[in-house]
Design a protein around this motif. Structure first.
Motif, PDB file in Angstrom:
ATOM      1  N   PHE A 409       0.774  -1.321  -0.031  1.00 35.88           N
ATOM      2  CA  PHE A 409       0.043  -0.264   0.376  1.00 35.88           C
ATOM      3  C   PHE A 409       0.803   1.144   0.141  1.00 35.88           C
ATOM      4  CE2 PHE A 409      -4.237  -1.659   1.591  1.00 35.88           C
ATOM      5  CZ  PHE A 409      -3.856  -2.465   0.628  1.00 35.88           C
ATOM      6  N   LEU A 410       2.266   1.131   1.090  1.00 35.37           N
ATOM      7  CA  LEU A 410       2.774   2.443   0.871  1.00 35.37           C
ATOM      8  C   LEU A 410       3.490   2.725  -0.272  1.00 35.37           C
ATOM      9  CD1 LEU A 410       4.229   1.849   4.179  1.00 35.37           C
ATOM     10  CD2 LEU A 410       2.331   3.738   3.882  1.00 35.37           C
ATOM     11  N   THR A 411       3.812   1.424  -1.135  1.00 39.18           N
ATOM     12  CA  THR A 411       5.228   1.530  -2.553  1.00 39.18           C
ATOM     13  C   THR A 411       4.051   1.812  -3.558  1.00 39.18           C
ATOM     14  OG1 THR A 411       4.775  -0.331  -2.869  1.00 39.18           O
ATOM     15  CG2 THR A 411       6.545   1.123  -1.164  1.00 39.18           C
ATOM     16  N   GLN A 412       3.301   1.246  -3.064  1.00 37.28           N
ATOM     17  CA  GLN A 412       1.718   1.201  -4.831  1.00 37.28           C
ATOM     18  C   GLN A 412       2.189   0.461  -5.792  1.00 37.28           C
ATOM     19  OE1 GLN A 412      -1.319   2.671  -4.775  1.00 37.28           O
ATOM     20  NE2 GLN A 412      -1.123   3.353  -2.699  1.00 37.28           N
ATOM     21  N   VAL A 413       3.586  -0.797  -5.348  1.00 34.35           N
ATOM     22  CA  VAL A 413       3.668  -1.808  -6.393  1.00 34.35           C
ATOM     23  C   VAL A 413       2.472  -2.947  -6.912  1.00 34.35           C
ATOM     24  CG1 VAL A 413       6.127  -2.037  -5.687  1.00 34.35           C
ATOM     25  CG2 VAL A 413       4.154  -3.501  -4.830  1.00 34.35           C
ATOM     26  N   GLY A 414       2.699  -3.186  -8.030  1.00 34.83           N
ATOM     27  CA  GLY A 414       1.550  -4.048  -9.234  1.00 34.83           C
ATOM     28  C   GLY A 414       1.498  -5.066  -7.826  1.00 34.83           C
ATOM     29  N   ALA A 415       0.622  -5.324  -7.998  1.00 34.63           N
ATOM     30  CA  ALA A 415      -0.075  -7.426  -7.709  1.00 34.63           C
ATOM     31  C   ALA A 415       1.221  -7.948  -8.377  1.00 34.63           C
ATOM     32  CB  ALA A 415      -0.903  -7.623  -8.520  1.00 34.63           C
ATOM     33  N   LEU A 416       2.090  -8.715  -9.584  1.00 28.57           N
ATOM     34  CA  LEU A 416       2.883  -9.740  -9.718  1.00 28.57           C
ATOM     35  C   LEU A 416       4.119  -9.590  -8.365  1.00 28.57           C
ATOM     36  CD1 LEU A 416       3.142  -9.890 -12.951  1.00 28.57           C
ATOM     37  CD2 LEU A 416       2.492 -11.457 -11.393  1.00 28.57           C
ATOM     38  N   GLN A 417       4.355  -8.158  -8.273  1.00 27.76           N
ATOM     39  CA  GLN A 417       5.700  -7.553  -7.470  1.00 27.76           C
ATOM     40  C   GLN A 417       5.335  -7.863  -5.861  1.00 27.76           C
ATOM     41  OE1 GLN A 417       4.107  -6.029 -10.078  1.00 27.76           O
ATOM     42  NE2 GLN A 417       5.905  -5.307 -11.032  1.00 27.76           N
ATOM     43  N   THR A 418       4.306  -7.773  -5.466  1.00 27.01           N
ATOM     44  CA  THR A 418       4.148  -8.264  -3.711  1.00 27.01           C
ATOM     45  C   THR A 418       4.601  -9.559  -3.506  1.00 27.01           C
ATOM     46  OG1 THR A 418       1.637  -8.680  -4.546  1.00 27.01           O
ATOM     47  CG2 THR A 418       2.132  -6.944  -3.566  1.00 27.01           C
ATOM     48  N   ALA A 419       5.423 -10.087  -4.991  1.00 27.63           N
ATOM     49  CA  ALA A 419       4.972 -12.147  -4.941  1.00 27.63           C
ATOM     50  C   ALA A 419       6.946 -11.909  -3.883  1.00 27.63           C
ATOM     51  CB  ALA A 419       5.211 -12.982  -5.714  1.00 27.63           C
ATOM     52  N   PRO A 420       7.870 -11.224  -4.729  1.00 27.20           N
ATOM     53  CA  PRO A 420       9.116 -11.582  -3.903  1.00 27.20           C
ATOM     54  C   PRO A 420       9.018 -10.143  -2.505  1.00 27.20           C
ATOM     55  CG  PRO A 420       9.434 -10.011  -5.646  1.00 27.20           C
ATOM     56  CD  PRO A 420       7.991 -10.335  -5.696  1.00 27.20           C
ATOM     57  N   VAL A 421       8.310  -9.103  -2.723  1.00 27.73           N
ATOM     58  CA  VAL A 421       7.876  -8.858  -0.455  1.00 27.73           C
ATOM     59  C   VAL A 421       7.490 -10.394  -0.179  1.00 27.73           C
ATOM     60  CG1 VAL A 421       6.574  -7.272   0.077  1.00 27.73           C
ATOM     61  CG2 VAL A 421       7.794  -6.564  -1.956  1.00 27.73           C
ATOM     62  N   LEU A 422       6.799 -11.005  -0.161  1.00 24.33           N
ATOM     63  CA  LEU A 422       5.843 -11.342   0.498  1.00 24.33           C
ATOM     64  C   LEU A 422       7.094 -12.481   0.664  1.00 24.33           C
ATOM     65  CD1 LEU A 422       3.855 -13.351   2.107  1.00 24.33           C
ATOM     66  CD2 LEU A 422       2.869 -14.367  -0.037  1.00 24.33           C
ATOM     67  N   ILE A 423       8.479 -13.300  -0.158  1.00 24.97           N
ATOM     68  CA  ILE A 423       9.200 -13.999  -0.038  1.00 24.97           C
ATOM     69  C   ILE A 423      10.330 -13.663   1.204  1.00 24.97           C
ATOM     70  CG2 ILE A 423      11.043 -14.969  -1.281  1.00 24.97           C
ATOM     71  CD1 ILE A 423       9.364 -15.556  -3.857  1.00 24.97           C
ATOM     72  N   ALA A 424      10.391 -12.791   0.909  1.00 21.77           N
ATOM     73  CA  ALA A 424      11.447 -11.519   1.370  1.00 21.77           C
ATOM     74  C   ALA A 424      10.093 -11.422   3.339  1.00 21.77           C
ATOM     75  CB  ALA A 424      11.828 -10.372   1.270  1.00 21.77           C
ATOM     76  N   VAL A 425       9.716 -11.088   2.872  1.00 24.53           N
ATOM     77  CA  VAL A 425       9.621 -11.458   4.763  1.00 24.53           C
ATOM     78  C   VAL A 425       9.870 -12.509   5.236  1.00 24.53           C
ATOM     79  CG1 VAL A 425       7.656 -10.433   5.730  1.00 24.53           C
ATOM     80  CG2 VAL A 425       8.183  -8.820   4.254  1.00 24.53           C
ATOM     81  N   VAL A 426       9.132 -13.604   4.659  1.00 26.58           N
ATOM     82  CA  VAL A 426       9.209 -15.183   5.123  1.00 26.58           C
ATOM     83  C   VAL A 426      10.135 -15.081   5.537  1.00 26.58           C
ATOM     84  CG1 VAL A 426       7.910 -17.212   4.869  1.00 26.58           C
ATOM     85  CG2 VAL A 426       6.660 -15.087   3.973  1.00 26.58           C
ATOM     86  N   THR A 427      11.178 -14.903   5.145  1.00 24.64           N
ATOM     87  CA  THR A 427      12.457 -14.955   4.604  1.00 24.64           C
ATOM     88  C   THR A 427      12.891 -15.241   6.007  1.00 24.64           C
ATOM     89  OG1 THR A 427      12.910 -15.869   2.577  1.00 24.64           O
ATOM     90  CG2 THR A 427      15.067 -15.707   3.849  1.00 24.64           C
ATOM     91  N   ALA A 428      12.928 -13.300   6.055  1.00 19.20           N
ATOM     92  CA  ALA A 428      13.627 -12.807   7.484  1.00 19.20           C
ATOM     93  C   ALA A 428      12.828 -13.436   8.778  1.00 19.20           C
ATOM     94  CB  ALA A 428      13.097 -11.551   7.416  1.00 19.20           C
ATOM     95  N   PHE A 429      11.546 -13.546   9.023  1.00 23.74           N
ATOM     96  CA  PHE A 429      10.501 -14.221  10.366  1.00 23.74           C
ATOM     97  C   PHE A 429      11.308 -15.135  10.167  1.00 23.74           C
ATOM     98  CE2 PHE A 429       6.769 -16.659  11.289  1.00 23.74           C
ATOM     99  CZ  PHE A 429       6.416 -15.716  12.091  1.00 23.74           C
ATOM    100  N   LEU A 430      11.299 -16.659   9.183  1.00 26.06           N
ATOM    101  CA  LEU A 430      11.497 -17.631   9.632  1.00 26.06           C
ATOM    102  C   LEU A 430      12.734 -17.688   9.795  1.00 26.06           C
ATOM    103  CD1 LEU A 430       9.751 -19.816   6.659  1.00 26.06           C
ATOM    104  CD2 LEU A 430       8.648 -19.565   8.908  1.00 26.06           C
TER     105      LEU A 430
END
Length: 466
Positions: A409-430
């Motif tokens: 929401f803050l960056t207004q990136v596209g729907a496809l661009q959220t897939a790497p964001v999710l992977i990065a967050v899950v990697t950091a979280f785990l």
């Protein structure tokens, strides 16, 4: 002699089948009553009514609090990014803020150690007696330039109102916890300008189970929606779309690149936690009055702010400046600002200032993303920025999905661009969770080794008699 009853062949034998009356009695037994759904109970609608009230209260609390700290922080307007872009009189302002923090703490009798934001959400309770002191000290802290966010004070006000209302109305413990979470949602609905982000953030941290899940979900949606409606109607401002990044086309390798970005975020969070623990321990060892600790903390982040002005305040506006000047600040300034922000955040918390961790961690993540792009230009700025903007706070606050939504929401990136964001967050979280697991396992192993061996149990009586 045992008498035997003669049996005559052909005589009717006693029937072993139950009689019609017995069958009728068994089949006519009442079945256990099935409890009605949660939404068909009176207490559910009582909580929804409370959620509306808490939404209105949270909106006005956010309007007043944000207005106060925004007006009070205008002394920072002439800041210039870069080395020593600040003014030395900022140190005097920060030190004066330290004096004010110490005096307000004493006047409001606010304990030196108060429950943190995450602890309040996990216990689903806020002590209403602490709210005035937390709100006042936090306002002074944020006006004075401390590297903290407003979410702690707003959460305490909203959650405290929910806990107070629950006690006032005589709600059960379970419904009181739901009421407290609705108060948090009401306070954050206007601040974060998104019902989805607010509800996801609270539910991920608090994790209510059982029937409380349905109640909490519905109450938070209502409270945050009402809050956002009131806040937007009056202020007309939203938190979304604040960090516009250059558009970039999605490619498959971005999914793989998100993994090292997530690992880098975990390293940053580990370093940040180390700064926080170190600052807390050092200030705890100082044998001086609490006011002196706050003054010392103010002087430290004031001096750092003179050298690196972007480290001051929560970081929300400062990150916009850094993103707009990406490529012009220089690699040295970026690295120094990133590390210095961790230091000032830790010092602000350890020296008695009060505030939240979400906004500073967003700054740290965003700054780290800009740094990655400067070091490796082949990684698009939008990719690195959005991934680390979400991964750092996602690993710190243990709310990965809420942070993915917030970054999108803050960056207004596209729907496809959220897939790497999710992977990065899950990697950091785990990664962070695995580190916690290893530390806890090692601590338990050391405790087991240090524990003296138990003496052998005496033999049982049966064995002794042999």
């Amino acid at each position: 002699m045992v008498s035997r009853t003669p049996v005559t062949w052909g005589s009717p034998t006693p029937s072993l089948r139950p009689s019609f009356a017995e069958v009728h009695v068994v089949t006519a037994a009442p079945e256990p009553a099935v409890a009605p759904p949660v939404v068909q109970k009176r207490e559910f609608w009582v909580l929804i009514g409370h959620a509306v009230v808490l939404g209105v209260f949270g909106a006005f609390a956010a309007l007043i609090f944000v207005g106060v700290i925004t007006f009070g922080g205008t002394w920072y307007d002439d800041a210039r990014p870069g080395w020593f872009g600040g003014h030395w009189w900022w140190v005097a302002v920060a030190a004066a803020a330290g004096v004010a923090v110490g005096l307000v703490r004493r006047l409001t009798r606010l304990p030196w150690r108060t429950p943190g934001l995450f602890e309040d959400l996990q216990t689903e309770h806020v002590d209403p007696r602490l709210v005035p002191g937390i709100a006042a000290v936090s306002a002074v802290s944020l006006i004075g330039g401390a590297s903290l966010g407003p979410e702690k004070a707003l959460g305490s006000m909203g959650g405290g109102a929910g806990s107070w209302l629950a006690r006032r109305r005589g709600l059960t413990t379970s419904d009181g916890q739901v009421n407290t979470l609705a108060g948090f949602a009401g306070a954050y609905g206007g601040l974060f300008s998104s019902t989805v982000i607010v509800v996801m953030l609270i539910m991920e941290i608090a994790r209510p189970g059982g029937q409380r899940f349905t109640k909490a979900l519905a109450a938070q949606i209502v409270a945050s929606s009402v809050s956002f409606g009131v806040y937007f109607a009056i202020a007309g401002a939203v938190f979304l779309g604040d960090y516009r990044v250059p558009r970039y086309g999605f490619e498959d390798w971005h999914l793989v690149a998100a993994i090292p970005l997530g690992l880098f975020a975990a390293v940053l969070v580990t370093l940040l936690v180390g700064f926080i623990q170190g600052a807390s321990r050092l200030f705890g060892l100082l044998k001086v009055p609490a006011v002196a600790k706050s003054v010392l903390g103010g002087v430290i982040f004031g001096v750092v702010g003179v050298a690196l002005p972007l480290t001051m305040f929560s970081g929300a506006d400062q990150l916009k400046t850094m993103l707009g000047g990406a490529g012009t600040l220089g690699l040295g300034v970026l690295v120094a600002t990133l590390v210095a922000k961790m230091l000032t955040f830790a010092v602000s918390q350890g020296s008695g200032f009060v505030g939240g961790p979400i906004f500073p961690s967003l700054f740290i993540g965003g700054a780290a993303g800009i740094l990655v792009h400067e070091v490796i230009p082949a990684v698009p700025l939008g990719l690195a920025f959005s991934c680390l903007l979400a991964a750092v706070p996602g690993a710190l606050v243990a709310a990965p999905f809420a942070m993915v939504l917030m970054a999108a929401f803050l960056t207004q990136v596209g729907a496809l661009q959220t897939a790497p964001v999710l992977i990065a967050v899950v990697t950091a979280f785990l990664t962070m969770e695995s580190v916690k697991f290893l530390l806890v396992s090692r601590k338990r192993a050391r405790a087991a080794t240090a524990r003296p061996a138990e003496p052998p149990k005496p033999a049982t009586g049966a064995v002794q008699g042999e």
